[in-house]
Write a protein that holds these residues in place. Structure first.
Motif, PDB file in Angstrom:
ATOM      1  N   LEU A  62       0.797  -1.217   0.000  1.00  9.51           N
ATOM      2  CA  LEU A  62       0.000   0.000   0.000  1.00  9.51           C
ATOM      3  C   LEU A  62       0.836   1.276   0.000  1.00  9.51           C
ATOM      4  N   ILE A  63       2.121   1.161   0.381  1.00  9.19           N
ATOM      5  CA  ILE A  63       2.918   2.386   0.515  1.00  9.19           C
ATOM      6  C   ILE A  63       4.193   2.418  -0.325  1.00  9.19           C
ATOM      7  N   TYR A  64       4.564   1.299  -0.949  1.00 13.14           N
ATOM      8  CA  TYR A  64       5.840   1.307  -1.665  1.00 13.14           C
ATOM      9  C   TYR A  64       5.855   2.317  -2.811  1.00 13.14           C
ATOM     10  N   GLY A  65       4.722   2.563  -3.437  1.00 11.70           N
ATOM     11  CA  GLY A  65       4.657   3.492  -4.562  1.00 11.70           C
ATOM     12  C   GLY A  65       5.014   4.915  -4.173  1.00 11.70           C
ATOM     13  N   ASP A  66       4.672   5.310  -2.950  1.00  8.84           N
ATOM     14  CA  ASP A  66       5.050   6.646  -2.477  1.00  8.84           C
ATOM     15  C   ASP A  66       6.561   6.816  -2.496  1.00  8.84           C
ATOM     16  N   ALA A  70       5.525   7.425  -7.330  1.00  7.04           N
ATOM     17  CA  ALA A  70       4.499   7.031  -8.302  1.00  7.04           C
ATOM     18  C   ALA A  70       3.166   7.644  -7.893  1.00  7.04           C
ATOM     19  N   ARG A  71       2.408   8.062  -8.868  1.00  6.01           N
ATOM     20  CA  ARG A  71       1.080   8.607  -8.590  1.00  6.01           C
ATOM     21  C   ARG A  71       0.072   7.473  -8.425  1.00  6.01           C
ATOM     22  N   LEU A  72       0.148   6.501  -9.297  1.00  3.54           N
ATOM     23  CA  LEU A  72      -0.687   5.300  -9.233  1.00  3.54           C
ATOM     24  C   LEU A  72       0.235   4.096  -9.324  1.00  3.54           C
ATOM     25  N   TRP A  73       0.015   3.094  -8.477  1.00  4.29           N
ATOM     26  CA  TRP A  73       0.821   1.885  -8.542  1.00  4.29           C
ATOM     27  C   TRP A  73      -0.053   0.683  -8.254  1.00  4.29           C
ATOM     28  N   ASN A  74       0.468  -0.460  -8.614  1.00  2.28           N
ATOM     29  CA  ASN A  74      -0.235  -1.718  -8.426  1.00  2.28           C
ATOM     30  C   ASN A  74      -0.148  -2.093  -6.953  1.00  2.28           C
ATOM     31  N   ASN A  75      -1.264  -2.021  -6.238  1.00  2.00           N
ATOM     32  CA  ASN A  75      -1.232  -2.300  -4.806  1.00  2.00           C
ATOM     33  C   ASN A  75      -1.409  -3.776  -4.471  1.00  2.00           C
ATOM     34  N   THR A  76      -1.184  -4.629  -5.440  1.00  5.43           N
ATOM     35  CA  THR A  76      -1.172  -6.066  -5.161  1.00  5.43           C
ATOM     36  C   THR A  76       0.247  -6.624  -5.148  1.00  5.43           C
ATOM     37  N   VAL A  77       1.228  -5.762  -5.371  1.00  5.83           N
ATOM     38  CA  VAL A  77       2.620  -6.201  -5.440  1.00  5.83           C
ATOM     39  C   VAL A  77       3.234  -6.162  -4.045  1.00  5.83           C
ATOM     40  N   HIS A  78       3.860  -7.262  -3.665  1.00  7.34           N
ATOM     41  CA  HIS A  78       4.557  -7.356  -2.385  1.00  7.34           C
ATOM     42  C   HIS A  78       6.065  -7.242  -2.635  1.00  7.34           C
ATOM     43  N   THR A  79       6.854  -7.494  -1.618  1.00 11.19           N
ATOM     44  CA  THR A  79       8.306  -7.364  -1.742  1.00 11.19           C
ATOM     45  C   THR A  79       8.929  -8.456  -2.613  1.00 11.19           C
ATOM     46  N   ASN A  80       8.186  -9.474  -2.932  1.00 10.53           N
ATOM     47  CA  ASN A  80       8.703 -10.618  -3.681  1.00 10.53           C
ATOM     48  C   ASN A  80       9.801 -11.345  -2.926  1.00 10.53           C
TER      49      ASN A  80
END
Length: 170
Positions: A62-66, A70-80
């Protein structure tokens, strides 16, 4: 009672309402999904800021895009990375007990798998859990119902096998 018969036929001409509606993608992202190294770097930065308690479970996505502006990012992506996700989410106070439990589980499986009276079922369970451990280096899967459930099911089956083994020794 009543009976209704419906026949669906192709339209002979396009309706004005359908032609007026523009199609839009279901999700819109400006930036592509970051590579693992980028996600790992961001996770390290977030952990460094809150090393003891972390940022909260499942908050990285939920916060990695900040952090990447990024203005919009995929909020289903985890750290992998399972281990990195746990550290950044739970901090040292939450992740170390979990990692110690994982270590104990793996040592227990290794110890039992080396016994001559072990079954192929025990070896298969140990191999399956070990596969999850290796896979965790490049993915995070516990929050997805199917893979998370499979992991905990395998752990539960291992615990049951240990109980059966202890009863067999008596």
């Amino acid at each position: 009672t009543a009976t209704t018969k419906v026949s669906v036929l192709p339209a002979t001409q396009e309706s004005a309402a359908a032609a007026a509606l523009p199609t839009q993608p279901a999700w819109e992202y400006i930036d592509p999904i970051p590579e693992r190294q980028v996600l790992w770097r961001v996770a390290g930065q977030l952990w460094w800021e809150r090393p003891w308690l972390g940022i909260g479970f499942d908050n990285f996505r939920l916060i990695y895009g900040d952090r990447l502006n990024a203005r919009l990012w995929n909020n289903t992506v985890h750290t992998n990375n399972w281990y990195l996700e746990m550290i950044v989410s739970l901090g040292l106070l939450g992740s170390i007990p979990f990692f110690l439990w994982l270590l104990g589980l793996n040592l227990d499986m290794l110890k039992h798998a080396r016994r001559p009276e072990r079954s192929m079922w025990q070896i298969a369970l140990a191999a399956a859990v070990f596969t999850f451990m290796v896979h965790g280096l490049l993915d995070f899967f516990l929050l997805f119902n199917t893979t998370g459930l499979l992991f905990w099911l395998l752990v539960g089956l291992w615990v049951r096998e240990k109980q059966e083994y202890a009863r067999w020794l008596r």
